[in-house]
Design a protein around this motif. Structure first.
Motif, PDB file in Angstrom:
ATOM      1  N   UNK A 200       5.340   1.638  -1.130  1.00  9.54           N
ATOM      2  CA  UNK A 200       4.633   2.347  -0.057  1.00  9.54           C
ATOM      3  C   UNK A 200       5.188   3.758   0.109  1.00  9.54           C
ATOM      4  N   UNK A 201       6.524   3.905  -0.026  1.00 11.43           N
ATOM      5  CA  UNK A 201       7.141   5.238   0.047  1.00 11.43           C
ATOM      6  C   UNK A 201       6.655   6.104  -1.119  1.00 11.43           C
ATOM      7  N   UNK A 202       6.589   5.517  -2.309  1.00 12.37           N
ATOM      8  CA  UNK A 202       6.088   6.257  -3.469  1.00 12.37           C
ATOM      9  C   UNK A 202       4.643   6.726  -3.242  1.00 12.37           C
ATOM     10  N   UNK A 203       3.834   5.886  -2.605  1.00 14.76           N
ATOM     11  CA  UNK A 203       2.440   6.246  -2.326  1.00 14.76           C
ATOM     12  C   UNK A 203       2.376   7.472  -1.412  1.00 14.76           C
ATOM     13  N   UNK A 204       3.237   7.514  -0.398  1.00 20.23           N
ATOM     14  CA  UNK A 204       3.286   8.672   0.492  1.00 20.23           C
ATOM     15  C   UNK A 204       3.846   9.874  -0.260  1.00 20.23           C
ATOM     16  N   UNK A 205       4.904   9.661  -1.034  1.00 16.30           N
ATOM     17  CA  UNK A 205       5.517  10.742  -1.803  1.00 16.30           C
ATOM     18  C   UNK A 205       4.513  11.374  -2.772  1.00 16.30           C
ATOM     19  N   UNK A 206       3.669  10.544  -3.393  1.00  9.38           N
ATOM     20  CA  UNK A 206       2.684  11.028  -4.370  1.00  9.38           C
ATOM     21  C   UNK A 206       1.410  11.554  -3.717  1.00  9.38           C
ATOM     22  N   UNK A 207       1.410  11.571  -2.366  1.00  7.10           N
ATOM     23  CA  UNK A 207       0.290  12.107  -1.581  1.00  7.10           C
ATOM     24  C   UNK A 207      -1.014  11.352  -1.837  1.00  7.10           C
ATOM     25  N   UNK A 208      -0.879  10.056  -2.128  1.00  6.25           N
ATOM     26  CA  UNK A 208      -2.068   9.208  -2.240  1.00  6.25           C
ATOM     27  C   UNK A 208      -2.631   8.926  -0.856  1.00  6.25           C
ATOM     28  N   UNK A 209      -1.739   8.808   0.130  1.00  2.71           N
ATOM     29  CA  UNK A 209      -2.160   8.492   1.485  1.00  2.71           C
ATOM     30  C   UNK A 209      -1.058   8.881   2.458  1.00  2.71           C
ATOM     31  N   UNK A 210      -1.435   8.967   3.723  1.00  4.85           N
ATOM     32  CA  UNK A 210      -0.439   9.207   4.771  1.00  4.85           C
ATOM     33  C   UNK A 210       0.243   7.893   5.116  1.00  4.85           C
ATOM     34  N   UNK A 211       1.414   7.986   5.731  1.00  9.66           N
ATOM     35  CA  UNK A 211       2.135   6.787   6.156  1.00  9.66           C
ATOM     36  C   UNK A 211       1.297   5.953   7.114  1.00  9.66           C
ATOM     37  N   UNK A 212       0.618   6.626   8.024  1.00 12.70           N
ATOM     38  CA  UNK A 212      -0.200   5.909   9.011  1.00 12.70           C
ATOM     39  C   UNK A 212      -1.316   5.120   8.342  1.00 12.70           C
ATOM     40  N   UNK A 213      -1.970   5.728   7.337  1.00 15.54           N
ATOM     41  CA  UNK A 213      -3.080   5.037   6.681  1.00 15.54           C
ATOM     42  C   UNK A 213      -2.602   3.919   5.758  1.00 15.54           C
TER      43      UNK A 213
END
Length: 301
Positions: A200-213
């Protein structure tokens, strides 16, 4: 039956265990290294009891004062000689635990079971620091302890059937159920959860999605009460990073490599709820002055 419980470490997990036990009528010896830590624990336990009573009218009418009268707050490790069962919650640092366990061997009753509340350190290894490896068991409580009905109990190589039975009895007295697992790094809960949080952190780091989403998807699509990043903030991002480092080292598997963003946030002091900010902000919990734990600090944050 367990009548006197020893709890080592008055941090979030330690005071949660102490509260849960005292509310079930046990006498508790809560140990830490400094009076100010114990005073803060006393205050936090009282607040938690009052808050729970406000939320749930079915909660016992027993006052916070009545519950806390059953808890002895102390810096004297010798008081653990009174304990029938001990739950250890010190900092997740091998050097600290390795110093502690020979002391427990000398002080605790010969038939006293010692439960290691850890999310990463080998229970078999901890048992090797004692002369009672058969009476050492892992007991991974979830936060907040009084509200979680299930506990992951870890059987080490030498843990006896009698010790497992005692651990189950103790948890039953707390109104909790034990799930027995074997001793491998991360056990079940952390071995799986840390992978989820890290990705999930990698997803935020890679700008796939915001933490909230990211969290909205887990809550809305899968029915989770909390998303992985809100969960990470609750556990503590520093604790998440430590667990991933241990898993990475233990298995030599790159799937446990911590996301660079996670390490950066920890370095920046963004540890989640306990620091006031992680992937989300917690303004009501922000501490104006943050104390850096010393290398000898006993409290498991």
């Amino acid at each position: 039956m367990i009548s006197t419980l020893g709890v080592i470490g008055a941090g979030v997990m330690g005071r949660g265990v102490a509260q849960a036990a005292a509310q079930k009528g046990m006498r508790v010896v809560l140990l830490d290294i400094a009076d100010d830590i114990l005073a803060a624990a006393d205050n936090e336990i009282r607040q938690a009891i009052r808050f729970a009573a406000m939320l749930d009218k079915k909660t016992s009418a027993e006052s916070a004062d009545d519950v806390c009268q059953r808890i002895e707050f102390t810096t004297d490790i010798g008081k653990l000689a009174q304990a029938d069962f001990v739950v250890e919650n010190v900092s997740e640092k091998v050097a600290i635990k390795q110093t502690l366990y020979p002391q427990l061997d000398r002080i605790c009753k010969s038939d006293c079971v010692i439960a290691v509340n850890t999310s990463a350190i080998s229970i078999t290894r901890v048992g090797s620091w004692t002369e009672r490896a058969d009476k050492v068991v892992g007991m991974h409580f979830m936060n907040p302890v009084p509200m979680k009905p299930l506990v992951e109990v870890i059987r080490a190589h030498h843990t006896s059937d009698a010790t497992i039975a005692t651990a189950k009895q103790f948890l039953a007295q707390l109104g909790k159920e034990a799930v027995i697992v074997n001793d491998m790094p991360g056990f079940v809960s952390n071995r799986i959860l840390m992978l989820t949080v890290n990705e999930a952190v990698f997803v935020v780091q890679d700008q796939v999605s915001s933490a909230r989403d990211v969290d909205r998807i887990f809550k809305g699509c899968f029915g989770h009460k909390m998303g992985p990043l809100e969960t990470a903030d609750l556990i503590g991002l520093d604790t998440i990073l430590f667990s991933l480092d241990v898993l990475y080292e233990s298995y030599n598997d790159p799937k446990f490599r911590p996301a660079p963003l996670l390490r950066k946030m920890v370095d920046a002091g963004l540890h989640g709820r306990k620091s006031g900010e992680g992937f989300f902000k917690y303004p009501n919990l922000h501490q104006a002055v943050k104390k850096k734990p010393s290398e000898t600090e006993m409290v498991k944050q």
